[in-house]
Scaffold this motif. Structure first.
Motif, PDB file in Angstrom:
ATOM      1  N   LEU A  95     -31.672 -31.184 -92.283  1.00 31.07           N
ATOM      2  CA  LEU A  95     -32.330 -30.680 -91.078  1.00 31.07           C
ATOM      3  C   LEU A  95     -31.333 -29.840 -90.284  1.00 31.07           C
ATOM      4  N   ALA A  96     -30.845 -28.792 -90.946  1.00 33.42           N
ATOM      5  CA  ALA A  96     -29.753 -28.005 -90.364  1.00 33.42           C
ATOM      6  C   ALA A  96     -29.906 -26.522 -90.669  1.00 33.42           C
ATOM      7  N   TRP A  97     -31.131 -26.022 -90.733  1.00 36.79           N
ATOM      8  CA  TRP A  97     -31.321 -24.620 -91.085  1.00 36.79           C
ATOM      9  C   TRP A  97     -31.141 -23.707 -89.872  1.00 36.79           C
ATOM     10  N   SER A  98     -30.980 -22.427 -90.158  1.00 36.67           N
ATOM     11  CA  SER A  98     -30.880 -21.406 -89.120  1.00 36.67           C
ATOM     12  C   SER A  98     -31.713 -20.208 -89.561  1.00 36.67           C
ATOM     13  N   ALA A  99     -31.815 -19.227 -88.687  1.00 38.32           N
ATOM     14  CA  ALA A  99     -32.587 -18.030 -89.011  1.00 38.32           C
ATOM     15  C   ALA A  99     -31.944 -17.226 -90.129  1.00 38.32           C
ATOM     16  N   ASP A 100     -30.681 -17.501 -90.428  1.00 38.76           N
ATOM     17  CA  ASP A 100     -29.981 -16.801 -91.507  1.00 38.76           C
ATOM     18  C   ASP A 100     -29.988 -17.572 -92.818  1.00 38.76           C
ATOM     19  N   SER A 101     -30.603 -18.748 -92.859  1.00 42.03           N
ATOM     20  CA  SER A 101     -30.634 -19.537 -94.084  1.00 42.03           C
ATOM     21  C   SER A 101     -31.580 -18.879 -95.087  1.00 42.03           C
ATOM     22  N   PRO A 102     -31.088 -18.511 -96.265  1.00 41.53           N
ATOM     23  CA  PRO A 102     -31.968 -17.860 -97.245  1.00 41.53           C
ATOM     24  C   PRO A 102     -33.191 -18.700 -97.603  1.00 41.53           C
ATOM     25  N   ALA A 103     -33.048 -20.021 -97.590  1.00 41.65           N
ATOM     26  CA  ALA A 103     -34.154 -20.881 -98.013  1.00 41.65           C
ATOM     27  C   ALA A 103     -35.401 -20.685 -97.164  1.00 41.65           C
ATOM     28  N   ILE A 104     -35.230 -20.481 -95.864  1.00 44.15           N
ATOM     29  CA  ILE A 104     -36.408 -20.425 -94.998  1.00 44.15           C
ATOM     30  C   ILE A 104     -37.196 -19.135 -95.176  1.00 44.15           C
ATOM     31  N   THR A 105     -36.576 -18.119 -95.797  1.00 39.71           N
ATOM     32  CA  THR A 105     -37.294 -16.858 -96.004  1.00 39.71           C
ATOM     33  C   THR A 105     -38.246 -16.938 -97.184  1.00 39.71           C
ATOM     34  N   ASN A 106     -38.049 -17.901 -98.081  1.00 38.71           N
ATOM     35  CA  ASN A 106     -38.834 -17.942 -99.312  1.00 38.71           C
ATOM     36  C   ASN A 106     -40.322 -18.130 -99.044  1.00 38.71           C
ATOM     37  N   VAL A 107     -40.666 -19.172 -98.314  1.00 34.73           N
ATOM     38  CA  VAL A 107     -42.072 -19.429 -98.009  1.00 34.73           C
ATOM     39  C   VAL A 107     -42.618 -18.357 -97.079  1.00 34.73           C
ATOM     40  N   TYR A 108     -41.820 -17.952 -96.120  1.00 39.68           N
ATOM     41  CA  TYR A 108     -42.226 -16.919 -95.168  1.00 39.68           C
ATOM     42  C   TYR A 108     -42.643 -15.651 -95.901  1.00 39.68           C
ATOM     43  N   ASN A 109     -41.791 -15.166 -96.788  1.00 40.10           N
ATOM     44  CA  ASN A 109     -42.100 -13.929 -97.510  1.00 40.10           C
ATOM     45  C   ASN A 109     -43.281 -14.103 -98.454  1.00 40.10           C
ATOM     46  N   ALA A 110     -43.353 -15.258 -99.122  1.00 35.69           N
ATOM     47  CA  ALA A 110     -44.457 -15.496-100.044  1.00 35.69           C
ATOM     48  C   ALA A 110     -45.791 -15.516 -99.304  1.00 35.69           C
ATOM     49  N   ALA A 111     -45.831 -16.151 -98.133  1.00 38.86           N
ATOM     50  CA  ALA A 111     -47.073 -16.207 -97.354  1.00 38.86           C
ATOM     51  C   ALA A 111     -47.448 -14.826 -96.830  1.00 38.86           C
ATOM     52  N   ILE A 112     -46.462 -14.082 -96.317  1.00 38.09           N
ATOM     53  CA  ILE A 112     -46.743 -12.738 -95.814  1.00 38.09           C
ATOM     54  C   ILE A 112     -47.238 -11.836 -96.942  1.00 38.09           C
ATOM     55  N   ASN A 113     -46.640 -11.947 -98.116  1.00 38.13           N
ATOM     56  CA  ASN A 113     -47.086 -11.137 -99.246  1.00 38.13           C
ATOM     57  C   ASN A 113     -48.527 -11.463 -99.628  1.00 38.13           C
ATOM     58  N   MET A 114     -48.868 -12.750 -99.643  1.00 42.51           N
ATOM     59  CA  MET A 114     -50.236 -13.139 -99.935  1.00 42.51           C
ATOM     60  C   MET A 114     -51.198 -12.590 -98.888  1.00 42.51           C
ATOM     61  N   ILE A 115     -50.801 -12.681 -97.629  1.00 47.31           N
ATOM     62  CA  ILE A 115     -51.654 -12.172 -96.546  1.00 47.31           C
ATOM     63  C   ILE A 115     -51.856 -10.666 -96.685  1.00 47.31           C
ATOM     64  N   THR A 116     -50.815  -9.963 -97.090  1.00 48.03           N
ATOM     65  CA  THR A 116     -50.918  -8.518 -97.277  1.00 48.03           C
ATOM     66  C   THR A 116     -51.901  -8.184 -98.388  1.00 48.03           C
ATOM     67  N   LEU A 117     -51.813  -8.898 -99.498  1.00 47.12           N
ATOM     68  CA  LEU A 117     -52.768  -8.701-100.588  1.00 47.12           C
ATOM     69  C   LEU A 117     -54.195  -8.964-100.111  1.00 47.12           C
ATOM     70  N   CYS A 118     -54.373 -10.050 -99.385  1.00 49.04           N
ATOM     71  CA  CYS A 118     -55.708 -10.400 -98.889  1.00 49.04           C
ATOM     72  C   CYS A 118     -56.213  -9.368 -97.892  1.00 49.04           C
ATOM     73  N   ASN A 119     -55.341  -8.896 -97.011  1.00 41.57           N
ATOM     74  CA  ASN A 119     -55.750  -7.888 -96.033  1.00 41.57           C
ATOM     75  C   ASN A 119     -56.270  -6.623 -96.717  1.00 41.57           C
ATOM     76  N   ASN A 120     -55.574  -6.196 -97.749  1.00 41.59           N
ATOM     77  CA  ASN A 120     -56.008  -5.001 -98.462  1.00 41.59           C
ATOM     78  C   ASN A 120     -57.382  -5.230 -99.092  1.00 41.59           C
ATOM     79  N   TYR A 121     -57.554  -6.418 -99.671  1.00 46.62           N
ATOM     80  CA  TYR A 121     -58.838  -6.718-100.312  1.00 46.62           C
ATOM     81  C   TYR A 121     -59.952  -6.809 -99.269  1.00 46.62           C
ATOM     82  N   VAL A 122     -59.677  -7.463 -98.147  1.00 48.45           N
ATOM     83  CA  VAL A 122     -60.683  -7.583 -97.084  1.00 48.45           C
ATOM     84  C   VAL A 122     -61.111  -6.196 -96.610  1.00 48.45           C
ATOM     85  N   LYS A 123     -60.169  -5.295 -96.484  1.00 49.03           N
ATOM     86  CA  LYS A 123     -60.484  -3.930 -96.049  1.00 49.03           C
ATOM     87  C   LYS A 123     -61.346  -3.215 -97.085  1.00 49.03           C
TER      88      LYS A 123
END
Length: 517
Positions: A95-123
């Protein structure tokens, strides 16, 4: 049937160039597409819309999403420690992460990428776009359902961002290709998701009628019930009555617990149509390591003769606090106790020692008869195990907890009945058995938290559950190496959330960091 159906997913290979078109980050939006599959060509017939939807499902299943999300939910708790710092266990479990921890970007980027794909399809599936392409009324109705499914997947990813990161960026189909997305506050995102799921509900297939792995009305109700149970965390307001209401909607659709717990996470768990509500589907004909492979091969010490594949990666184990929740570490009493103890020590004296901590053989790439699933790939070692995002046992436990927390519209007697069905299966391979029964006075919030751990372990629930019970960061509950102390310690409450990664803060001037980071 499962393998025949999943041959369709091979179409995704042909769609990768198309997918890459809108899988970019905000600093890449001005680039001109270099492929020849434009939107008008891709979506000029019903098959194009089907293929576009397949690409979204494939991205959910075969990207890094599930493995990294599982790591975030389990390694940050008593549920798992990792030998190899898999998914960032070093910062997660401490329980010692920071905004620079590479681990926390993994889920963040994966979710944003999925949302981007969905947004394009919704449009591209909007009424205006469909009408301009001359589809029949029947085809337009089918595309509207496809769009509703994409909107559900987008809502699911936004829920993950809300649950994990608090106030995330809020890209929608309206912001595609324009300025960087604005930031949305957690409570406002909750309202958006509630309205969105209720809006798409009538557009989705009726419960238990859609193709496996595609969401229906019950999937939308399940996400709503999960949101309502955790709403006080997200909004400061209680929605326990709503959690009961939406849990009941699902229960009334005729779902039932599978008779044996060990069947839930097998290679032929596509048979679990009684209990599973929405799944991320896998088939070993799709040659990728980004599947439920890590759940079968990752637990320490498990031999190939048990997991149905090959010998263990020796990647993760429990802290000693999890086996202590069971009457015994042998499944002779509670059949959910699928612990592997051979060569393993109970206590985690060292996080990076693979023999410290018991593991479990909950996920096995075998069929119900105990036979390994036939491999149809060049690797000869890939998983067929579907991952249940929502299943009935969670809904029963949501109902029970919401009743205990004061929600209206349910009853304590029914809550005890639902819990006893779960325990009947656990103790006698029979949900109607009284072998594991509790009485009303046994049903407490602490009991529910422990029962969720026993029933839902390694299904990516634990972090959210501990936060809801105020036990993730506080001293009310300690586990081995919590806060990087062998006996555990309380940590700053800021670790109930993950910060927005520094890279995105630098790229998007509309984002502010959460307090404390």
């Amino acid at each position: 049937m499962k393998k025949i159906r999943y041959q369709r997913f091979l179409l995704v290979i042909l769609l990768l160039v198309f997918t890459l078109n809108f899988n970019s980050c905000t600093d890449d939006l001005e680039k001109t597409p270099v492929n020849i599959i434009t939107a008008d060509k891709q979506f000029n017939n019903i098959d194009g819309y089907k293929q576009g939807l397949v690409s979204i499902y494939s991205n959910l299943a075969y990207s890094t999403f599930l493995r990294f999300y599982w790591s975030m939910q389990e390694y940050s708790t008593d549920m798992a420690v990792s030998t190899w710092n898999d998914g960032g266990d070093g910062v997660y479990h401490e329980l010692a992460w920071s905004a620079d921890s590479p681990a926390i970007t993994n889920v963040y980027n994966a979710a944003i990428n999925m949302i981007t794909l969905c947004n394009n399809y919704v449009k591209e599936a909007s009424a205006g776009s469909v009408n301009s392409r001359g589809f029949s009324n029947t085809e337009a109705a089918q595309i509207e359902q496809f769009q509703a499914e994409a909107r559900f997947l987008r809502a699911y990813c936004f829920w993950i961002l809300m649950d994990c990161y608090g106030n995330p960026p809020f890209p929608t189909e309206q912001t595609l290709g324009t300025t960087p997305p604005s930031q949305i506050q957690r409570a406002d995102l909750f309202v958006f998701l509630e309205e969105e799921l209720k809006t798409i509900e009538p557009l989705l297939a009726d419960a238990r009628t859609n193709e496996r792995g595609r969401p229906d009305k019950a999937a939308a109700w399940a996400l709503l019930s999960r949101m309502y149970l955790n709403a006080k965390t997200y909004t400061g307001k209680e929605y326990y009555t709503e959690a009961i209401s939406y849990s009941s909607k699902i229960i009334d659709q005729g779902y039932a617990l599978e008779s044996k717990y060990e069947w839930l996470m097998l290679g032929d768990n596509n048979l679990n149509t009684n209990e599973f509500i929405f799944t991320i589907n896998y088939d070993n004909t799709n040659q990728t390591w980004f599947s439920t492979n890590f759940l079968a091969l990752g637990p320490a010490g498990i031999p190939g003769s048990i997991n149905g594949m090959s010998s263990s990666w020796n990647a993760f184990r429990f802290t000693q606090q999890i086996p202590a929740l069971f009457p015994t570490v042998d499944p002779s009493v509670d059949k959910r106790a699928l612990f592997y103890t051979n060569g393993q020590n109970l206590e985690v004296n060292s996080i990076t020692t693979s023999t410290d901590g018991y593991s479990a053989y909950k996920y096995r790439n075998k069929d119900r008869d105990g036979n390994p699933i036939e491999q149809n790939n060049n690797f000869g070692n890939l998983s067929d195990i579907d991952f249940p995002v929502f299943r009935l046992a969670e809904i029963y436990l949501t109902y029970a907890e919401a009743v205990l927390r004061g929600g209206a519209g349910g009853s304590r007697a029914m809550a005890v009945n639902y819990v006893n069905q779960i325990r009947g299966r656990a103790y006698a391979n029979d949900p109607s058995s009284t072998a594991g029964n509790i009485i009303s006075s046994n049903l407490t919030l602490d009991f529910i938290l422990d029962e969720r751990a026993r029933e839902l372990y390694w299904e990516a629930h634990r972090r959210t559950d501990l936060i809801r019970h105020n036990k993730l960061t506080t001293g009310d509950y300690l586990w081995a190496w919590k806060g990087n102390v062998e006996g555990g310690r309380a940590v700053d409450d800021k670790y109930n959330l993950f910060p927005i990664p520094t890279a995105d803060l630098l790229a998007n001037p509309n984002l502010d960091q959460i307090e404390g980071f």
